[in-house]
Write a protein that holds these residues in place. Structure first.
Motif, mmCIF file in Angstrom:
data_model
loop_
_atom_site.group_PDB
_atom_site.id
_atom_site.type_symbol
_atom_site.label_atom_id
_atom_site.label_comp_id
_atom_site.label_asym_id
_atom_site.label_seq_id
_atom_site.Cartn_x
_atom_site.Cartn_y
_atom_site.Cartn_z
ATOM 1 N N THR B 76 0.838 -1.208 0.000
ATOM 2 C CA THR B 76 0.000 0.000 0.000
ATOM 3 C C THR B 76 0.866 1.248 0.000
ATOM 4 O O THR B 76 0.594 2.204 -0.739
ATOM 5 N N THR B 77 1.888 1.244 0.837
ATOM 6 C CA THR B 77 2.776 2.401 0.895
ATOM 7 C C THR B 77 3.540 2.564 -0.409
ATOM 8 O O THR B 77 3.754 3.692 -0.878
ATOM 9 N N THR B 81 3.422 5.784 -2.812
ATOM 10 C CA THR B 81 4.668 6.423 -3.234
ATOM 11 C C THR B 81 4.725 6.546 -4.746
ATOM 12 O O THR B 81 5.152 7.573 -5.283
ATOM 13 N N ALA B 82 4.297 5.476 -5.431
ATOM 14 C CA ALA B 82 4.310 5.491 -6.897
ATOM 15 C C ALA B 82 3.409 6.590 -7.438
ATOM 16 O O ALA B 82 3.786 7.333 -8.346
ATOM 17 N N ILE B 83 2.223 6.699 -6.878
ATOM 18 C CA ILE B 83 1.279 7.725 -7.335
ATOM 19 C C ILE B 83 1.857 9.114 -7.104
ATOM 20 O O ILE B 83 1.776 9.998 -7.962
ATOM 21 N N ALA B 116 12.279 4.815 -5.215
ATOM 22 C CA ALA B 116 11.174 5.427 -4.476
ATOM 23 C C ALA B 116 10.161 4.365 -4.067
ATOM 24 O O ALA B 116 9.689 4.333 -2.925
ATOM 25 N N LEU B 117 9.831 3.478 -5.009
ATOM 26 C CA LEU B 117 8.861 2.423 -4.696
ATOM 27 C C LEU B 117 9.399 1.462 -3.650
ATOM 28 O O LEU B 117 8.692 1.069 -2.719
ATOM 29 N N ALA B 118 10.669 1.081 -3.801
ATOM 30 C CA ALA B 118 11.261 0.164 -2.830
ATOM 31 C C ALA B 118 11.301 0.808 -1.453
ATOM 32 O O ALA B 118 11.015 0.162 -0.435
ATOM 33 N N SER B 119 11.641 2.075 -1.412
ATOM 34 C CA SER B 119 11.655 2.787 -0.124
ATOM 35 C C SER B 119 10.275 2.783 0.496
ATOM 36 O O SER B 119 10.112 2.513 1.692
ATOM 37 N N GLY B 120 9.272 3.085 -0.328
ATOM 38 C CA GLY B 120 7.903 3.091 0.175
ATOM 39 C C GLY B 120 7.512 1.742 0.728
ATOM 40 O O GLY B 120 6.908 1.640 1.808
ATOM 41 N N PHE B 121 7.863 0.691 -0.003
ATOM 42 C CA PHE B 121 7.503 -0.650 0.451
ATOM 43 C C PHE B 121 8.134 -0.963 1.800
ATOM 44 O O PHE B 121 7.454 -1.396 2.741
#
Lengths: 63, 134
Positions: B76-77, B81-83, B116-121
Motif C-alpha cells: 500500500t505504501t 509512493t508510486a502515485i 522510491a517504490l522500494a523505499s515506500g515498500f
C-alpha cells in the motif's frame, strides 16, 4: 487492543512456539499479538478463544 | 498434528522478517550511492539486494495473517509512493514552477522510480512491523 494472551499462555506453561503451533500461525505472529503490534482477525480470535475455552471478551479488550 | 510443520513455518517467518531488514538496508545503500556518491553502478548492488529480498519474502507472505498484513502495508505504501512520485509530485512542482516562473526541470527523475517504490515498500512494511496499526 489489549489482550491476556501472554498470561493465559504462561498459565499453561506454553512457549510462544507451542501456542503458535496450536493456532497454526508463526511464532512471530503470536509475539506480535501479545505485544499489541497485530490485532488478530475474527477467525483467529475465535480460534484463540476456543483453544483457551474462554469467551473472546475475556481474552481481548478494546477499551 | 500441527507441530510437524511448526519449525518450517517459524523459519519461513524469520527469513521473511529478515528480508524486510535486508531489503531496507539495500535500498538505503542504493540511495546513498545515487545521491551522495553519484555512482549508479554501486547503487545497482543495493537495488539488486532489495529486489532479491522482495523475491525471498514472496515465498512466505501468505504464511499467516500477520505476515500477510505486513506485506499489504508495504504494498500500500509503495503504491502511494508510486502515485506521488509519478503524478502528484511532478504536478505540484510544475504548478510551483509555473507560478514562480522558474525553469521547469525534472526533479522526480524516472531513473529513481524503482528506489522510491522500494523505499515506500520497506518503510510501510517495517512501520507496520514495529509500530503495529498506530
Amino acid at each position: 487492543m489489549n489482550n491476556r494472551l501472554k498470561v493465559l499462555r504462561a498459565e499453561r506453561d506454553w512457549s510462544q512456539a507451542e501456542l503458535a503451533g496450536r493456532l497454526e500461525v508463526s511464532r512471530q505472529a503470536v509475539n506480535a499479538i501479545e505485544t499489541g503490534k497485530h490485532d488478530p482477525s475474527l477467525p483467529l480470535a475465535f480460534k484463540i478463544a476456543r483453544l483457551f475455552n474462554m469467551p473472546i471478551e475475556e481474552i481481548f479488550d478494546d477499551a | 498434528m500441527p507441530y510437524s510443520s511448526e519449525p518450517t513455518r517459524n523459519d519461513n517467518a524469520a527469513w521473511y522478517l529478515a528480508g524486510g531488514w535486508i531489503g531496507a538496508l539495500g535500498t538505503m545503500f542504493a540511495i546513498v550511492c545515487e545521491v551522495y556518491f553519484r555512482s549508479p553502478d554501486l547503487a545497482l548492488i543495493g537495488k539488486i539486494i532489495a529486489l532479491l529480498s522482495i523475491l525471498l519474502m514472496m515465498n512466505a507472505k501468505h504464511n499467516d495473517e500477520f505476515l500477510r498484513g505486513l506485506w499489504q502495508a508495504g504494498a500500500t505504501t509503495a503504491l502511494a509512493t508510486a502515485i506521488f512520485w509519478v503524478f502528484i509530485g511532478p504536478f505540484l512542482l510544475g504548478l510551483v514552477d509555473g507560478l514562480m516562473g522558474s525553469p521547469n526541470e525534472p526533479r522526480f527523475p524516472h531513473e529513481w522510480t524503482y528506489l522510491a517504490l522500494a523505499s515506500g515498500f520497506f518503510v510501510g512494511f517495517n512501520w507496520r512491523r514495529y509500530r503495529g496499526l498506530t
